[in-house]
Scaffold this active site. Sequence first.
Site, PDB file in Angstrom:
ATOM      1  N   HIS A 100       5.731  -2.379 -10.344  1.00 23.52           N
ATOM      2  CA  HIS A 100       5.126  -3.041  -8.705  1.00 23.52           C
ATOM      3  C   HIS A 100       4.348  -1.919  -8.200  1.00 23.52           C
ATOM      4  O   HIS A 100       4.184  -1.149  -8.478  1.00 23.52           O
ATOM      5  CB  HIS A 100       6.285  -3.912  -8.022  1.00 23.52           C
ATOM      6  CG  HIS A 100       7.673  -2.944  -8.144  1.00 23.52           C
ATOM      7  ND1 HIS A 100       8.031  -2.790  -8.632  1.00 23.52           N
ATOM      8  CD2 HIS A 100       7.726  -2.257  -6.829  1.00 23.52           C
ATOM      9  CE1 HIS A 100       9.456  -1.990  -8.287  1.00 23.52           C
ATOM     10  NE2 HIS A 100       8.743  -1.309  -7.130  1.00 23.52           N
ATOM     11  N   HIS A 102       2.929  -0.520  -4.513  1.00 24.14           N
ATOM     12  CA  HIS A 102       3.582  -0.374  -3.194  1.00 24.14           C
ATOM     13  C   HIS A 102       1.969  -0.134  -2.658  1.00 24.14           C
ATOM     14  O   HIS A 102       1.065   1.116  -3.211  1.00 24.14           O
ATOM     15  CB  HIS A 102       4.599   0.562  -3.003  1.00 24.14           C
ATOM     16  CG  HIS A 102       5.792   0.343  -3.074  1.00 24.14           C
ATOM     17  ND1 HIS A 102       6.818  -0.173  -2.660  1.00 24.14           N
ATOM     18  CD2 HIS A 102       6.644   1.158  -4.155  1.00 24.14           C
ATOM     19  CE1 HIS A 102       7.725  -0.025  -3.072  1.00 24.14           C
ATOM     20  NE2 HIS A 102       7.904  -0.011  -4.571  1.00 24.14           N
TER      21      HIS A 102
HETATM   22  P1  AMP Z   1      11.181   0.455  -5.229  1.00 25.51           P
HETATM   23  O1  AMP Z   1      12.381   1.689  -5.879  1.00 25.51           O
HETATM   24  O2  AMP Z   1       9.684   0.782  -6.169  1.00 25.51           O
HETATM   25  O3  AMP Z   1      11.175  -0.381  -7.222  1.00 25.51           O
HETATM   26  O4  AMP Z   1      10.451  -1.038  -5.439  1.00 25.51           O
HETATM   27  C1  AMP Z   1      11.411  -1.359  -5.234  1.00 25.51           C
HETATM   28  C2  AMP Z   1      10.973  -2.719  -3.687  1.00 25.51           C
HETATM   29  O5  AMP Z   1      10.878  -3.932  -3.513  1.00 25.51           O
HETATM   30  C3  AMP Z   1      11.204  -2.091  -2.684  1.00 25.51           C
HETATM   31  O6  AMP Z   1      10.748  -1.341  -2.019  1.00 25.51           O
HETATM   32  C4  AMP Z   1      11.772  -2.728  -1.666  1.00 25.51           C
HETATM   33  O7  AMP Z   1      12.188  -2.657  -0.206  1.00 25.51           O
HETATM   34  C5  AMP Z   1      11.434  -4.070  -1.869  1.00 25.51           C
HETATM   35  N1  AMP Z   1      12.361  -5.693  -2.320  1.00 25.51           N
HETATM   36  C6  AMP Z   1      13.513  -5.449  -2.670  1.00 25.51           C
HETATM   37  N2  AMP Z   1      14.405  -7.164  -2.898  1.00 25.51           N
HETATM   38  C7  AMP Z   1      12.851  -7.721  -2.444  1.00 25.51           C
HETATM   39  C8  AMP Z   1      12.395  -9.301  -1.640  1.00 25.51           C
HETATM   40  N3  AMP Z   1      13.620 -10.097  -1.984  1.00 25.51           N
HETATM   41  N4  AMP Z   1      11.662  -9.572  -1.111  1.00 25.51           N
HETATM   42  C9  AMP Z   1      10.565  -8.454  -0.766  1.00 25.51           C
HETATM   43  N5  AMP Z   1      10.652  -6.936  -1.184  1.00 25.51           N
HETATM   44  C10 AMP Z   1      11.838  -6.885  -1.873  1.00 25.51           C
END
Ligand code: AMP
Length: 140
Positions: A100, A102
Amino acid sequence: MSEKTLFTRIVEGEIPSDTVYEDETTYAFLDVNPLAPGHTLVIPKAPYERLSEMPPAEAADVFSVLGEITAAVEAAVDADGTTVALNNGEAAGQEVPHVHWHIIPQFEDDTARPIHALFDGAELSDEERSEIAGRIRDNQ
Ligand code: AMP
């Protein structure tokens, strides 16, 4: 069969999200714990864990809309810029094992956080840098 990733469950509508974009291969939604207003996640629908696992055609699909989504995020929250980043692997802070990007809006005030602020910097000689470049070329 391996378990679905959290983001696959979002794509399939099992977990609700604030969806901002969807096409055949790509999905984008707001981060539930935003680092800034408008913080958006852009993903391939298929659950590749790391960037290197993505077939080039699917990576191209995501990239073909990433700029457009980024511009829409900036316009929506009146941002002055954005940091577009991907935590690739656990050591880089990746918590959700589904690739993903950001999109984090940045504003020309004291909240701005350039990516360079995240690292202390590495002291490397010209020779060490060249040697690393050679190893990167050899590993492709
Ligand atoms: P990473 O640390 O790069 O894996 O980022 C994962 C991201 O997913 C974090 O910024 C979380 O806040 C986000 N996240 C986790 N659960 C959800 C959810 N249910 N809906 C939207 N974002 C989420």
